[in-house]
Motif scaffolding. Sequence first.
Motif, mmCIF file in Angstrom:
data_model
loop_
_atom_site.group_PDB
_atom_site.id
_atom_site.type_symbol
_atom_site.label_atom_id
_atom_site.label_comp_id
_atom_site.label_asym_id
_atom_site.label_seq_id
_atom_site.Cartn_x
_atom_site.Cartn_y
_atom_site.Cartn_z
ATOM 1 N N GLU A 1 -52.718 9.664 -30.608
ATOM 2 C CA GLU A 1 -52.659 8.546 -31.557
ATOM 3 C C GLU A 1 -51.219 8.178 -31.892
ATOM 4 O O GLU A 1 -50.975 7.423 -32.833
ATOM 5 C CB GLU A 1 -53.411 8.917 -32.840
ATOM 6 N N SER A 2 -50.282 8.704 -31.129
ATOM 7 C CA SER A 2 -48.841 8.465 -31.331
ATOM 8 C C SER A 2 -48.335 9.038 -32.654
ATOM 9 O O SER A 2 -47.311 8.603 -33.179
ATOM 10 C CB SER A 2 -48.502 6.972 -31.241
ATOM 11 N N ARG A 3 -49.064 10.026 -33.189
ATOM 12 C CA ARG A 3 -48.566 10.748 -34.363
ATOM 13 C C ARG A 3 -47.600 11.830 -33.887
ATOM 14 O O ARG A 3 -47.899 12.551 -32.926
ATOM 15 C CB ARG A 3 -49.713 11.377 -35.159
ATOM 16 N N LYS A 4 -46.491 11.947 -34.557
ATOM 17 C CA LYS A 4 -45.507 12.950 -34.156
ATOM 18 C C LYS A 4 -45.963 14.337 -34.620
ATOM 19 O O LYS A 4 -46.282 14.526 -35.794
ATOM 20 C CB LYS A 4 -44.134 12.605 -34.728
ATOM 21 N N ILE A 5 -45.999 15.275 -33.680
ATOM 22 C CA ILE A 5 -46.432 16.637 -33.999
ATOM 23 C C ILE A 5 -45.269 17.619 -33.901
ATOM 24 O O ILE A 5 -45.416 18.772 -34.293
ATOM 25 C CB ILE A 5 -47.588 17.076 -33.071
ATOM 26 N N LEU A 6 -44.134 17.151 -33.412
ATOM 27 C CA LEU A 6 -42.937 17.992 -33.351
ATOM 28 C C LEU A 6 -41.715 17.095 -33.250
ATOM 29 O O LEU A 6 -41.724 16.109 -32.512
ATOM 30 C CB LEU A 6 -43.010 18.941 -32.152
ATOM 31 N N VAL A 7 -40.678 17.419 -34.001
ATOM 32 C CA VAL A 7 -39.420 16.658 -33.948
ATOM 33 C C VAL A 7 -38.257 17.647 -33.993
ATOM 34 O O VAL A 7 -38.385 18.735 -34.551
ATOM 35 C CB VAL A 7 -39.306 15.656 -35.121
ATOM 36 N N ASN A 8 -37.140 17.246 -33.393
ATOM 37 C CA ASN A 8 -35.969 18.117 -33.452
ATOM 38 C C ASN A 8 -35.017 17.636 -34.549
ATOM 39 O O ASN A 8 -35.271 16.659 -35.251
ATOM 40 C CB ASN A 8 -35.265 18.188 -32.094
ATOM 41 N N LYS A 9 -33.911 18.338 -34.698
ATOM 42 C CA LYS A 9 -32.980 18.081 -35.788
ATOM 43 C C LYS A 9 -32.377 16.676 -35.699
ATOM 44 O O LYS A 9 -32.196 15.999 -36.711
ATOM 45 C CB LYS A 9 -31.869 19.140 -35.763
ATOM 46 N N SER A 10 -32.058 16.228 -34.471
ATOM 47 C CA SER A 10 -31.452 14.903 -34.302
ATOM 48 C C SER A 10 -32.394 13.798 -34.766
ATOM 49 O O SER A 10 -31.973 12.824 -35.394
ATOM 50 C CB SER A 10 -31.071 14.680 -32.831
ATOM 51 N N GLU A 11 -33.696 13.946 -34.466
ATOM 52 C CA GLU A 11 -34.673 12.948 -34.894
ATOM 53 C C GLU A 11 -34.774 12.926 -36.419
ATOM 54 O O GLU A 11 -34.862 11.859 -37.029
ATOM 55 C CB GLU A 11 -36.040 13.259 -34.272
#
Length: 608
Positions: A273-283
Amino acid sequence: MKAVERVDQFYLLKQLPKATALLCKKGILLDASSSWLDIFGLPPQDNNHQTKIFPLYPKALDLKQQLKKSKTFTVEHTVVKNNLSRHYKSYFAPWFDEKENVVGTIVQTDDITSEVKKQQEIDWLNNILETKVEVSKTGWWEYETETEKLTWCKETKRIHQVPVCYEPTTIEAIEFFQPGYSRNKVSMLFHKAITQHQSYDAKLLITTFNGEERWVRITGKPFLSDGKVVKLFGTIKDIHDHVEAETKVKEHQQLLSTMVDSLPLNVYVKDLESRKILVNKSECTYLGKKAEDIVGRTDFEFYTNEVANISREEDLAVMKNLTPMIGKETKSTLNGKATYFLTSKIPYFDLDGKVCGLIGMSLDITSMKKKEEQLRNLIDVVSNQNQKLISFAHIVSHNLRSHSANFSMLLEFLNSEKDTDERKRIIAMLSQASDNLLETLGNLNQVVDVNTNASVTKKPVNLDQSIQKAIQNLSALLEKSNAEIINNIDKSIEVKSVPAYLDSILINLISNAIKYKNPDRPPLITINAVKSPEGTQLSISDNGMGIDLDKYGNKIFGMYKTFHNRKDAKGFGLYLVKNQIEAMGGSITVQSEVDRGTTFNVSFNEEN
């Protein structure tokens, strides 16, 4: 009388509710109750039929020896009748006469089928429990508070690597735990379970009998009676391999997380569903939010609908077609600020090989785009300057060569001429040629000065005051040509410019409007200015002769380019105006129609 009593005794025996039989010393059945006979399916006994007891107990091999000992003993046996098995327990006891002599054996038999079945069930459950204990590697222990007896099962002993015969005390059991945190923790938990009736569940380290360090998970639960703990029951599970694997996984996750966070890229993982489930520090840094505020949300909650829709369409294409999107230049607008990215998106698969989302990586190339734009502008400037240089070199070469040829011819004429009057005329011509050369050099010097003077700085100048000053300087020319000027400039408008350049621009454009007036009508000059966030645009319009743009459009601002047959036209003013405007970072355009007039539009660059 005794015979009668005996008959009564045997009659009474047959009616006994408990299965009872009388045996002689040889093991022959003398008589039995109906219930006992029914157990074995025997008929009532008489003198003509003697039944030996031994075949009724086929598995009791030493029954004869037992009877000879004239002592009490028991025999468990099974009787099969009508294909049904029932379990019994027979109690054998000596039978004495009035003189205390052993005359036979009394047998009483109880049906223990239910007890046997219960025991079988218990054995079956114990077997299942032992199997589960062995498979799950979970042992159990039991502590009785009154006797202080601690019991370990086989698996618990295996975990501690002690012999099966080992019987531990509570102190010994606690000492198996590693000194320090683990030993202190288990002591505290054990104490609280007894005193405060608290159950517990903890992961601790033990040192086995063989000296190995092992992680175990221990549980304990108190059992109460009249508000007091009578027993503690618990489990112990060897989780060393699990903890080691979990530690390695955490180390790998930490390594991966550190590596991903250290990348100069915005990295994120999205679900279907294009939900973010993981992001890094830069994001997180780019969005200005913590990871927990981003995870579970879509781009629609951070970007404009236009940007979010484009991103969602890209996501769907990658996940549907299973085709990676590599190195696509994208633009995101966040809080009104545009950022350019080089974005890649690849499908993300689960363990079954099904697509469950995507992995995205975006490299911020905004600074590169700015440098690229600066480079492009620089190339344009260099190209423009190069073109000017070529044009300037051509002009210098052409004009100075013309002046030089003119001087050479006049000097040749002068040397060969003997007539005094003619020589005077040639000398006058040489003087005029010298003035023309000086004027040309002066014009060229102005062009060089405009294009090479990097020290000039712009400052705010009132546009209306500058126009009034130009009108005053041209007052005689305006009056002579009967010209009318309509000045619509707001008195508060200021532009950032070089004052000397602005004066030159205004005088050249206004004087041109008078110089190229239509002979059939007096000059009408209209001056307007519009202020906007992008800058200020000045327009000077006239009703003069106009210019054929189709014919001369690309030559209007050329040096020494003229478009009307006027003797005083030199074609230098507009060239100088354009150079001055561009030197200040602005631009100039022209709109014109023959016999209708001309409008020059000057855009000022308000930046420093």
